[in-house]
Design an enzyme around this catalytic site. Structure first.
Site, PDB file in Angstrom:
ATOM      1  N   CYS A   1       3.160  -3.925  -7.490  1.00 22.27           N
ATOM      2  CA  CYS A   1       1.726  -3.224  -7.256  1.00 22.27           C
ATOM      3  C   CYS A   1       1.754  -2.531  -8.604  1.00 22.27           C
ATOM      4  O   CYS A   1       2.625  -1.564  -8.709  1.00 22.27           O
ATOM      5  CB  CYS A   1       2.079  -2.465  -6.125  1.00 22.27           C
ATOM      6  SG  CYS A   1       0.622  -1.445  -5.779  1.00 22.27           S
TER       7      CYS A   1
ATOM      8  N   CYS B   1      -6.603  -1.495  -8.539  1.00 21.82           N
ATOM      9  CA  CYS B   1      -5.572  -2.478  -8.519  1.00 21.82           C
ATOM     10  C   CYS B   1      -5.061  -2.687 -10.101  1.00 21.82           C
ATOM     11  O   CYS B   1      -5.915  -3.411 -10.813  1.00 21.82           O
ATOM     12  CB  CYS B   1      -5.655  -3.810  -8.051  1.00 21.82           C
ATOM     13  SG  CYS B   1      -4.333  -5.082  -8.242  1.00 21.82           S
TER      14      CYS B   1
END
Length: 336
Positions: A232, A80
């Site tokens: 994201c 991430c």
């Protein structure tokens, strides 16, 4: 007492848990259950989040710590980018260092402190790699045996071309016009490819990107295990690489690309050397709350406003002031 932190990168929100400070680290089942409980706006705190970032010790040489990413549905992501920036800030302040490596599921990644984006808006750069294109790396099926690069897939959305890049999270990317960006296609495709489907058996992050100009993008992502997010990090990184590969007159290698998203803005730089690709992702690492809770409540999956003591910082106001000064490139609202 244990402490959680509420953090975000481009309003991609997480709770951060440093397990090295606990008497007894949570096991995998406890981590999954805790993520589902605390990130849920109905059962958790502070309107929930997109996941939990877990800091552990690392046994790797020349690596400061390990980061694990537990999604809101309890599944684990391999990486991430937005979360890594916030973990990097936490580790930098804890260890009084500004450049180091962090262990993730598939790679040890270089991170470094950058100049603040604005007053009280600290920024970090994180390496996004490895980059892969083979169908087995996603996996994907029924889309041919070669890499999927800027190809039409009528079964997804007629009239759009798609590129599949794993960084290492799997991403499916399409460059679209403003009408498509603001329509229903992204949500419908993201939902379909993250349910039972014939193409991505493990699901996939789906990003639509609008080209705003030379080295400028707006990106919106339907994230596997989460749904729509304000941003994201790996999605914006993969999209930047796809931009440079498929639109070389507009997206450039080794130059700064500005990537706007519903939660703000990041910078990326995409690189290639000896058939290896990697991306530098640069953006905010904001800490909004400190949450003190008894360690037993973590193991008991019971972190609520009744069991926790919450202290708010001033950093969100500074971040929102920064965002207000950005160009208005989208009508898509930030998820609160």
């Amino acid at each position: 007492m244990a402490q959680l932190r509420k953090v975000h990168g481009s309003e991609n929100r997480f709770f951060l848990l440093d397990q090295t400070t606990l008497d007894q680290p949570l096991n995998d089942g406890e981590l999954s259950a805790l993520a589902q409980q605390v990130t849920n706006p109905k059962t958790g705190i502070l309107d929930g989040a997109d996941g939990v970032l877990v800091v552990n010790s690392s046994s790797h040489d020349n690596v400061l710590a390990q980061m694990r990413v537990i999604n809101a549905d309890g599944s684990e992501a391999s990486m991430c980018g937005n979360g890594l920036r916030t973990v990097s800030r936490y580790l930098a302040e804890k260890n009084h260092t500004n450049q180091f490596k962090v262990e993730t599921m598939t790679a040890d990644l270089q991170v470094s402190r950058q100049n603040d984006l604005a007053p009280e808006v600290p920024a970090f750069s994180v390496e996004i790699s490895p980059v892969r294109f083979k169908p087995a790396d996603f996996p994907f099926t029924n889309l041919g045996n070669d890499a999927l690069i800027d190809q039409p897939v009528p079964a997804f959305v007629p009239g759009l071309n798609f590129t599949a890049i794993a960084v290492p999270n799997p991403h499916l990317i399409s460059f679209v016009d403003e009408e498509t960006m603001n329509g229903e296609a992204l949500g419908e495709l993201g939902s379909r490819l993250n349910g039972v489907n014939d193409y991505f058996p493990d699901g996939v992050n789906v990003s639509f990107a609008q080209i705003l100009g030379k080295n400028q993008l707006f990106v919106r992502t339907y994230e596997r295990g989460v749904g729509f997010t304000n941003a994201c990090g790996t999605g914006m990184s993969a999209t930047s690489l796809a931009f440079a590969m498929t639109h070389p007159n507009l997206g450039q290698f080794d130059r700064t690309i500005t990537v706007y998203n519903p939660g703000g803005m990041v910078k990326t730089q995409v690189h290639q050397s000896d058939n290896r690709y990697w991306i530098d992702l640069i953006g905010n690492a904001t800490q909004t709350h400190l949450i003190d809770v008894d360690e037993a409540e973590l193991h008991g999956v019971n972190v609520t406003s009744e069991t926790a003591s919450i202290q708010q910082t001033e950093e969100e106001a500074a971040y929102l002031k920064f965002v207000d000064q950005l160009p208005k490139v989208s009508t898509i609202a930030v998820k609160k």
